[in-house]
Design a protein around this motif. Sequence first.
Motif, PDB file in Angstrom:
ATOM      1  N   ILE A 114     -14.065  35.552 -25.718  1.00 12.59           N
ATOM      2  CA  ILE A 114     -13.394  35.728 -27.014  1.00 12.59           C
ATOM      3  C   ILE A 114     -12.440  36.921 -26.949  1.00 12.59           C
ATOM      4  CG2 ILE A 114     -13.774  36.038 -29.496  1.00 12.59           C
ATOM      5  CD1 ILE A 114     -16.623  34.902 -28.992  1.00 12.59           C
ATOM      6  N   GLN A 115     -12.854  37.964 -26.244  1.00 10.68           N
ATOM      7  CA  GLN A 115     -11.986  39.137 -26.098  1.00 10.68           C
ATOM      8  C   GLN A 115     -10.669  38.763 -25.439  1.00 10.68           C
ATOM      9  OE1 GLN A 115     -11.261  40.762 -22.970  1.00 10.68           O
ATOM     10  NE2 GLN A 115     -10.419  42.705 -23.721  1.00 10.68           N
ATOM     11  N   LEU A 116     -10.727  37.873 -24.439  1.00  3.92           N
ATOM     12  CA  LEU A 116      -9.528  37.473 -23.718  1.00  3.92           C
ATOM     13  C   LEU A 116      -8.586  36.644 -24.579  1.00  3.92           C
ATOM     14  CD1 LEU A 116     -11.318  36.738 -20.355  1.00  3.92           C
ATOM     15  CD2 LEU A 116      -9.542  38.471 -20.715  1.00  3.92           C
ATOM     16  N   PHE A 117      -9.110  36.124 -25.697  1.00  9.31           N
ATOM     17  CA  PHE A 117      -8.273  35.412 -26.656  1.00  9.31           C
ATOM     18  C   PHE A 117      -8.047  36.262 -27.908  1.00  9.31           C
ATOM     19  CE2 PHE A 117      -9.585  32.016 -23.915  1.00  9.31           C
ATOM     20  CZ  PHE A 117      -8.498  31.156 -23.893  1.00  9.31           C
ATOM     21  N   ASN A 118      -8.029  37.587 -27.698  1.00 10.20           N
ATOM     22  CA  ASN A 118      -7.739  38.545 -28.771  1.00 10.20           C
ATOM     23  C   ASN A 118      -8.661  38.381 -29.976  1.00 10.20           C
ATOM     24  OD1 ASN A 118      -5.499  40.038 -27.625  1.00 10.20           O
ATOM     25  ND2 ASN A 118      -4.317  38.129 -27.835  1.00 10.20           N
ATOM     26  N   GLY A 119      -9.931  38.020 -29.723  1.00  5.93           N
ATOM     27  CA  GLY A 119     -10.893  37.906 -30.805  1.00  5.93           C
ATOM     28  C   GLY A 119     -10.791  36.625 -31.611  1.00  5.93           C
ATOM     29  N   ASP A 120      -9.984  35.677 -31.143  1.00  4.52           N
ATOM     30  CA  ASP A 120      -9.773  34.415 -31.877  1.00  4.52           C
ATOM     31  C   ASP A 120     -10.824  33.398 -31.434  1.00  4.52           C
ATOM     32  OD1 ASP A 120      -8.913  31.953 -32.890  1.00  4.52           O
ATOM     33  OD2 ASP A 120      -6.786  32.454 -32.668  1.00  4.52           O
ATOM     34  N   ILE A 121     -11.842  33.177 -32.246  1.00  8.09           N
ATOM     35  CA  ILE A 121     -12.942  32.295 -31.886  1.00  8.09           C
ATOM     36  C   ILE A 121     -12.471  30.850 -31.735  1.00  8.09           C
ATOM     37  CG2 ILE A 121     -13.622  32.011 -34.301  1.00  8.09           C
ATOM     38  CD1 ILE A 121     -15.924  31.912 -31.214  1.00  8.09           C
ATOM     39  N   ILE A 168     -13.494  23.763 -24.592  1.00 10.02           N
ATOM     40  CA  ILE A 168     -13.705  22.308 -24.572  1.00 10.02           C
ATOM     41  C   ILE A 168     -12.632  21.598 -23.745  1.00 10.02           C
ATOM     42  CG2 ILE A 168     -14.987  22.259 -26.734  1.00 10.02           C
ATOM     43  CD1 ILE A 168     -12.483  21.309 -28.137  1.00 10.02           C
ATOM     44  N   GLN A 169     -11.456  22.230 -23.599  1.00  9.86           N
ATOM     45  CA  GLN A 169     -10.457  21.644 -22.704  1.00  9.86           C
ATOM     46  C   GLN A 169     -10.917  21.742 -21.252  1.00  9.86           C
ATOM     47  OE1 GLN A 169      -6.324  22.700 -23.177  1.00  9.86           O
ATOM     48  NE2 GLN A 169      -6.510  22.848 -25.404  1.00  9.86           N
ATOM     49  N   LYS A 170     -11.542  22.846 -20.915  1.00  8.49           N
ATOM     50  CA  LYS A 170     -11.983  23.065 -19.537  1.00  8.49           C
ATOM     51  C   LYS A 170     -13.300  22.357 -19.250  1.00  8.49           C
ATOM     52  CE  LYS A 170     -11.584  25.083 -15.504  1.00  8.49           C
ATOM     53  NZ  LYS A 170     -10.504  24.705 -14.569  1.00  8.49           N
ATOM     54  N   TYR A 171     -14.193  22.306 -20.243  1.00  6.08           N
ATOM     55  CA  TYR A 171     -15.519  21.708 -20.058  1.00  6.08           C
ATOM     56  C   TYR A 171     -15.787  20.678 -21.156  1.00  6.08           C
ATOM     57  CZ  TYR A 171     -16.067  25.687 -16.921  1.00  6.08           C
ATOM     58  OH  TYR A 171     -15.885  26.605 -15.922  1.00  6.08           O
ATOM     59  N   PRO A 172     -15.076  19.580 -21.138  1.00  6.64           N
ATOM     60  CA  PRO A 172     -15.173  18.602 -22.235  1.00  6.64           C
ATOM     61  C   PRO A 172     -16.540  17.922 -22.316  1.00  6.64           C
ATOM     62  CG  PRO A 172     -13.859  17.720 -20.425  1.00  6.64           C
ATOM     63  CD  PRO A 172     -14.076  19.170 -20.126  1.00  6.64           C
ATOM     64  N   GLU A 173     -17.316  17.918 -21.253  1.00  5.85           N
ATOM     65  CA  GLU A 173     -18.619  17.261 -21.277  1.00  5.85           C
ATOM     66  C   GLU A 173     -19.716  18.162 -21.827  1.00  5.85           C
ATOM     67  OE1 GLU A 173     -18.744  14.076 -20.572  1.00  5.85           O
ATOM     68  OE2 GLU A 173     -16.587  14.209 -20.164  1.00  5.85           O
ATOM     69  N   ASP A 174     -19.437  19.448 -21.964  1.00  4.62           N
ATOM     70  CA  ASP A 174     -20.444  20.391 -22.458  1.00  4.62           C
ATOM     71  C   ASP A 174     -20.606  20.308 -23.965  1.00  4.62           C
ATOM     72  OD1 ASP A 174     -20.692  21.282 -19.883  1.00  4.62           O
ATOM     73  OD2 ASP A 174     -20.343  23.399 -20.365  1.00  4.62           O
ATOM     74  N   ASP A 175     -21.797  20.673 -24.440  1.00  2.00           N
ATOM     75  CA  ASP A 175     -21.974  20.905 -25.868  1.00  2.00           C
ATOM     76  C   ASP A 175     -21.275  22.213 -26.226  1.00  2.00           C
ATOM     77  OD1 ASP A 175     -23.555  18.657 -26.304  1.00  2.00           O
ATOM     78  OD2 ASP A 175     -25.410  19.712 -25.826  1.00  2.00           O
ATOM     79  N   LEU A 176     -20.503  22.188 -27.293  1.00  2.00           N
ATOM     80  CA  LEU A 176     -19.785  23.392 -27.724  1.00  2.00           C
ATOM     81  C   LEU A 176     -20.681  24.227 -28.629  1.00  2.00           C
ATOM     82  CD1 LEU A 176     -17.212  25.102 -27.905  1.00  2.00           C
ATOM     83  CD2 LEU A 176     -16.491  23.664 -29.843  1.00  2.00           C
ATOM     84  N   ILE A 177     -20.996  25.425 -28.169  1.00  2.00           N
ATOM     85  CA  ILE A 177     -21.755  26.382 -28.973  1.00  2.00           C
ATOM     86  C   ILE A 177     -20.921  27.648 -29.069  1.00  2.00           C
ATOM     87  CG2 ILE A 177     -23.874  27.731 -29.198  1.00  2.00           C
ATOM     88  CD1 ILE A 177     -25.321  25.570 -27.650  1.00  2.00           C
ATOM     89  N   ALA A 178     -20.451  27.955 -30.257  1.00  2.00           N
ATOM     90  CA  ALA A 178     -19.547  29.083 -30.469  1.00  2.00           C
ATOM     91  C   ALA A 178     -20.338  30.371 -30.687  1.00  2.00           C
ATOM     92  CB  ALA A 178     -18.647  28.819 -31.675  1.00  2.00           C
ATOM     93  N   LEU A 179     -19.937  31.425 -29.990  1.00  2.00           N
ATOM     94  CA  LEU A 179     -20.523  32.754 -30.183  1.00  2.00           C
ATOM     95  C   LEU A 179     -19.780  33.417 -31.336  1.00  2.00           C
ATOM     96  CD1 LEU A 179     -22.455  34.967 -29.159  1.00  2.00           C
ATOM     97  CD2 LEU A 179     -20.687  35.615 -27.506  1.00  2.00           C
ATOM     98  N   VAL A 180     -20.479  33.707 -32.429  1.00  2.00           N
ATOM     99  CA  VAL A 180     -19.759  34.022 -33.671  1.00  2.00           C
ATOM    100  C   VAL A 180     -19.893  35.467 -34.154  1.00  2.00           C
ATOM    101  CG1 VAL A 180     -19.787  31.628 -34.491  1.00  2.00           C
ATOM    102  CG2 VAL A 180     -21.713  33.150 -35.069  1.00  2.00           C
ATOM    103  N   ASP A 181     -20.442  36.365 -33.326  1.00  2.00           N
ATOM    104  CA  ASP A 181     -20.611  37.741 -33.801  1.00  2.00           C
ATOM    105  C   ASP A 181     -19.582  38.709 -33.222  1.00  2.00           C
ATOM    106  OD1 ASP A 181     -22.114  39.424 -31.393  1.00  2.00           O
ATOM    107  OD2 ASP A 181     -22.537  37.292 -31.350  1.00  2.00           O
ATOM    108  N   TYR A 182     -18.612  38.199 -32.437  1.00  2.00           N
ATOM    109  CA  TYR A 182     -17.663  39.098 -31.777  1.00  2.00           C
ATOM    110  C   TYR A 182     -16.971  40.024 -32.775  1.00  2.00           C
ATOM    111  CZ  TYR A 182     -13.764  40.793 -28.954  1.00  2.00           C
ATOM    112  OH  TYR A 182     -12.863  41.609 -28.310  1.00  2.00           O
ATOM    113  N   ASN A 183     -16.535  39.479 -33.883  1.00  2.00           N
ATOM    114  CA  ASN A 183     -15.830  40.265 -34.901  1.00  2.00           C
ATOM    115  C   ASN A 183     -16.775  40.844 -35.947  1.00  2.00           C
ATOM    116  OD1 ASN A 183     -13.018  39.768 -34.001  1.00  2.00           O
ATOM    117  ND2 ASN A 183     -13.537  37.630 -34.464  1.00  2.00           N
ATOM    118  N   ASN A 184     -18.099  40.763 -35.661  1.00  2.00           N
ATOM    119  CA  ASN A 184     -19.127  41.254 -36.573  1.00  2.00           C
ATOM    120  C   ASN A 184     -19.011  40.607 -37.951  1.00  2.00           C
ATOM    121  OD1 ASN A 184     -21.440  42.860 -37.016  1.00  2.00           O
ATOM    122  ND2 ASN A 184     -20.228  44.371 -38.137  1.00  2.00           N
TER     123      ASN A 184
END
Length: 365
Positions: free
Chosen positions: A198-205, A213-229
């Motif tokens: 998330i840091q590498l995308f300037n905090g944009d979740i 999901i573009q890189k790993y389309p077969e994975d379940d998407l689980i978003a880490l949502v505490d980066y910006n507190n």
Amino acid sequence: MKEIELKMQGEIKRLTNKTFKFDERIREGWFSAVYFLKTKEIVQEFFPDNIVTMQFFQKQNAVLCGTDEVIALIKTFAANPDELEISSLKDGDKISPFETVMTITGRYQDFGFLEGVIDGILSRRTSVATNVYNVVKAAALTGVQKPVIFMGDRDDHFTQQAGDGYAAYIGGATAQATHAMNEWWGKEGIGTMPHALIQLFNGDIVAACEAYIQKYPEDDLIALVDYNNDAITDALKAARAFGDTLRGVRVDTSRTMIDKYFVRNQHLLGTFDPRGVNAELIYALRKALDDEGFNHVQIVVSGGFTEERITRFEQGNVPVDMYGVGSSLLKISVSFTGDNVLLNGNHQAKEGRRYRPNPRLEKVE
């Protein structure tokens, strides 16, 4: 819990020395206490034909682990291993205080120098397995078994991952964070995103999730949502952007932080500790997701979770779907002792110790 119960009944095959990457210096006594090495030399000169029985025990109710590793160790590094008689319980067996879990009978000089190494293997593996088992049991208090992910990679030296991961598997962990943790039982590590992504995308979740999901389309998407507190705000951003594609959100708020949700709603403060991943934050997150129709989005929590903390969450019906647990599972809570208790078939042991036959022991062929 069925899978764990099957392990407890011993319905799994033993691992062999093909699994373990032993350090060859064990053969030279490099990892043995020096007094064991000296005793070996003395016995070879003065009592070369004496036969001893060494037994191993600990002092808690626990889930045993490490027996396969110990047996492979003996078969690999003991002198004349085929002349030793080994009887043992199996990995996954529930054990009681002072219950004999293994006996080894043979010439002391053939295997005695391995005593401390054996104690260490059994202590660490059983500690991790027992810690995980207790956490898994806590995560089932409501009658529904919630998965526990073993995330101990950052809490100990990397060389311990394979053995710790196997012990966590024996204890009932659903998944592991690294490939190494899965090595001994044939699976792969799982995981989605760290804060670094998330840091590498300037905090944009949303941008981070889109790239994932573009890189790993077969994975379940689980978003880490505490980066910006601001877990609820970012969880809703991800849910609105990805809808049914979003499988879950993970909250990993530091215990030194108070989520911005409580800054905006200070009238809620005063009756609980608002730091870190707390029950009130998860209640509010679940309600916010449900109010917008995202009932399918699961909530994963991590960050300092212990058996006691999970118990409190489950007793409070906190709407958690999965727990990620790390450092608390690696504490050495079980210590094993090896004692020589028989000499040439007769009782001879340190005062306070005695031979304790255990009908549950199985002879190792």
